[in-house]
Design a protein around this motif. Structure first.
Motif, PDB file in Angstrom:
ATOM      1  N   GLY A   3      16.007  81.148  40.529  1.00 30.16           N
ATOM      2  CA  GLY A   3      15.340  81.165  41.832  1.00 30.16           C
ATOM      3  C   GLY A   3      14.784  82.534  42.178  1.00 30.16           C
ATOM      4  N   GLU A   4      15.529  83.562  41.872  1.00 32.71           N
ATOM      5  CA  GLU A   4      15.059  84.922  42.162  1.00 32.71           C
ATOM      6  C   GLU A   4      13.890  85.301  41.258  1.00 32.71           C
ATOM      7  N   GLU A   5      13.938  84.864  40.000  1.00 35.82           N
ATOM      8  CA  GLU A   5      12.816  85.128  39.086  1.00 35.82           C
ATOM      9  C   GLU A   5      11.544  84.432  39.561  1.00 35.82           C
ATOM     10  N   ILE A   6      11.684  83.186  40.002  1.00 35.04           N
ATOM     11  CA  ILE A   6      10.529  82.439  40.499  1.00 35.04           C
ATOM     12  C   ILE A   6       9.985  83.091  41.767  1.00 35.04           C
ATOM     13  N   ASN A   7      10.875  83.518  42.643  1.00 39.95           N
ATOM     14  CA  ASN A   7      10.449  84.190  43.870  1.00 39.95           C
ATOM     15  C   ASN A   7       9.630  85.432  43.546  1.00 39.95           C
ATOM     16  N   THR A   8      10.100  86.240  42.615  1.00 42.49           N
ATOM     17  CA  THR A   8       9.379  87.446  42.206  1.00 42.49           C
ATOM     18  C   THR A   8       8.029  87.081  41.587  1.00 42.49           C
ATOM     19  N   MET A   9       8.011  86.027  40.774  1.00 43.25           N
ATOM     20  CA  MET A   9       6.775  85.592  40.134  1.00 43.25           C
ATOM     21  C   MET A   9       5.719  85.216  41.172  1.00 43.25           C
ATOM     22  N   THR A  10       6.122  84.512  42.226  1.00 50.99           N
ATOM     23  CA  THR A  10       5.154  84.035  43.220  1.00 50.99           C
ATOM     24  C   THR A  10       4.528  85.165  44.032  1.00 50.99           C
ATOM     25  N   LEU A  11       5.141  86.332  44.013  1.00 51.69           N
ATOM     26  CA  LEU A  11       4.548  87.473  44.720  1.00 51.69           C
ATOM     27  C   LEU A  11       3.186  87.838  44.147  1.00 51.69           C
ATOM     28  N   GLY A  12       2.951  87.451  42.890  1.00 46.88           N
ATOM     29  CA  GLY A  12       1.675  87.725  42.241  1.00 46.88           C
ATOM     30  C   GLY A  12       0.637  86.629  42.433  1.00 46.88           C
ATOM     31  N   PHE A  13       1.011  85.528  43.076  1.00 44.99           N
ATOM     32  CA  PHE A  13       0.055  84.449  43.325  1.00 44.99           C
ATOM     33  C   PHE A  13      -0.937  84.873  44.407  1.00 44.99           C
ATOM     34  N   PRO A  14      -2.131  84.297  44.401  1.00 41.29           N
ATOM     35  CA  PRO A  14      -3.107  84.618  45.450  1.00 41.29           C
ATOM     36  C   PRO A  14      -2.597  84.229  46.833  1.00 41.29           C
ATOM     37  N   LYS A  15      -3.062  84.942  47.841  1.00 40.00           N
ATOM     38  CA  LYS A  15      -2.647  84.681  49.226  1.00 40.00           C
ATOM     39  C   LYS A  15      -2.951  83.243  49.645  1.00 40.00           C
ATOM     40  N   LYS A  16      -4.021  82.668  49.103  1.00 39.50           N
ATOM     41  CA  LYS A  16      -4.387  81.299  49.483  1.00 39.50           C
ATOM     42  C   LYS A  16      -3.311  80.281  49.112  1.00 39.50           C
ATOM     43  N   ARG A  66      10.585  76.458  47.242  1.00 42.22           N
ATOM     44  CA  ARG A  66      11.480  75.465  47.855  1.00 42.22           C
ATOM     45  C   ARG A  66      12.159  74.621  46.786  1.00 42.22           C
ATOM     46  N   ALA A  67      11.401  74.207  45.777  1.00 40.70           N
ATOM     47  CA  ALA A  67      11.975  73.393  44.699  1.00 40.70           C
ATOM     48  C   ALA A  67      13.032  74.183  43.927  1.00 40.70           C
ATOM     49  N   THR A  68      12.747  75.430  43.645  1.00 35.92           N
ATOM     50  CA  THR A  68      13.698  76.255  42.891  1.00 35.92           C
ATOM     51  C   THR A  68      14.965  76.495  43.703  1.00 35.92           C
ATOM     52  N   ASP A  69      14.806  76.808  44.978  1.00 36.56           N
ATOM     53  CA  ASP A  69      15.977  77.006  45.835  1.00 36.56           C
ATOM     54  C   ASP A  69      16.805  75.728  45.932  1.00 36.56           C
ATOM     55  N   SER A  70      16.140  74.595  45.932  1.00 37.90           N
ATOM     56  CA  SER A  70      16.818  73.301  46.055  1.00 37.90           C
ATOM     57  C   SER A  70      17.758  73.026  44.890  1.00 37.90           C
ATOM     58  N   ILE A  71      17.470  73.584  43.747  1.00 41.60           N
ATOM     59  CA  ILE A  71      18.341  73.366  42.577  1.00 41.60           C
ATOM     60  C   ILE A  71      19.755  73.866  42.882  1.00 41.60           C
ATOM     61  N   ALA A  72      19.877  75.139  43.221  1.00 37.46           N
ATOM     62  CA  ALA A  72      21.193  75.731  43.505  1.00 37.46           C
ATOM     63  C   ALA A  72      21.800  75.159  44.781  1.00 37.46           C
ATOM     64  N   LEU A  73      20.955  74.907  45.779  1.00 33.76           N
ATOM     65  CA  LEU A  73      21.464  74.370  47.046  1.00 33.76           C
ATOM     66  C   LEU A  73      22.125  73.011  46.859  1.00 33.76           C
ATOM     67  N   ASN A  74      21.512  72.146  46.055  1.00 31.21           N
ATOM     68  CA  ASN A  74      22.094  70.822  45.832  1.00 31.21           C
ATOM     69  C   ASN A  74      23.341  70.872  44.968  1.00 31.21           C
ATOM     70  N   ILE A  75      23.391  71.798  44.025  1.00 26.62           N
ATOM     71  CA  ILE A  75      24.612  71.956  43.221  1.00 26.62           C
ATOM     72  C   ILE A  75      25.768  72.351  44.137  1.00 26.62           C
ATOM     73  N   SER A  76      25.525  73.319  45.003  1.00 24.56           N
ATOM     74  CA  SER A  76      26.599  73.762  45.895  1.00 24.56           C
ATOM     75  C   SER A  76      26.987  72.680  46.888  1.00 24.56           C
ATOM     76  N   GLU A  77      26.005  71.992  47.455  1.00 22.29           N
ATOM     77  CA  GLU A  77      26.302  70.940  48.422  1.00 22.29           C
ATOM     78  C   GLU A  77      27.081  69.798  47.774  1.00 22.29           C
ATOM     79  N   GLY A  78      26.674  69.413  46.585  1.00 20.08           N
ATOM     80  CA  GLY A  78      27.359  68.330  45.889  1.00 20.08           C
ATOM     81  C   GLY A  78      28.780  68.671  45.500  1.00 20.08           C
TER      82      GLY A  78
END
Length: 121
Positions: free
Chosen positions: A18-31, A42-54
């Motif tokens: 999730g942190e790697e994906i977050n850093t990667m998206t910083l390079g995406f265009p503002k649009k 959101r999808a990447t964060d959901s992976i860890a969030l659902n593991i913990s919730e479950g």
């Protein structure tokens, strides 16, 4: 003192991913801030969030259901990675690195999911 999900390797990898994906998206265009950037984060964060919730659930069947949500979120991340590559937001090398992490995490989550499912039988 710790929560039991913090000891799960799949949760730890999902957190790092999730942190790697977050850093990667910083390079995406503002649009893309409200589109692809937001969606993949959101999808990447959901992976860890659902593991913990479950993991808090009382039954293995419920935990298995939440792991299923995590697997689907990971598939969403992979599709978003393909979109980012097609739009030339990431290079082939970065795509391959993230794809490999996703592939390995998917296999680990499916194996863990099957282990929990078989524990019920």
């Amino acid at each position: 003192m710790s929560f039991k999900f913090e000891k799960l390797i799949i949760w730890q990898i999902a957190m790092d991913f999730g942190e790697e994906i977050n850093t990667m998206t910083l390079g995406f265009p503002k649009k893309e801030i409200y589109n692809l950037s937001s969606q993949i984060m959101r999808a990447t964060d959901s992976i860890a969030l659902n593991i913990s919730e479950g993991s808090i659930e009382q039954s293995n069947a419920e935990f298995n259901r939440f792991l299923g949500y995590s697997v689907r979120s990971l598939a969403e991340v992979v599709t978003s990675l393909h979109k980012a590559k097609r739009r030339n937001y990431i290079e082939e090398l970065e795509f391959n690195k993230k794809y490999e992490i996703a592939f390995n995490l998917m296999n680990m989550m499916l194996a863990f999911k099957n282990k929990i499912k078989n524990a019920n039988n």
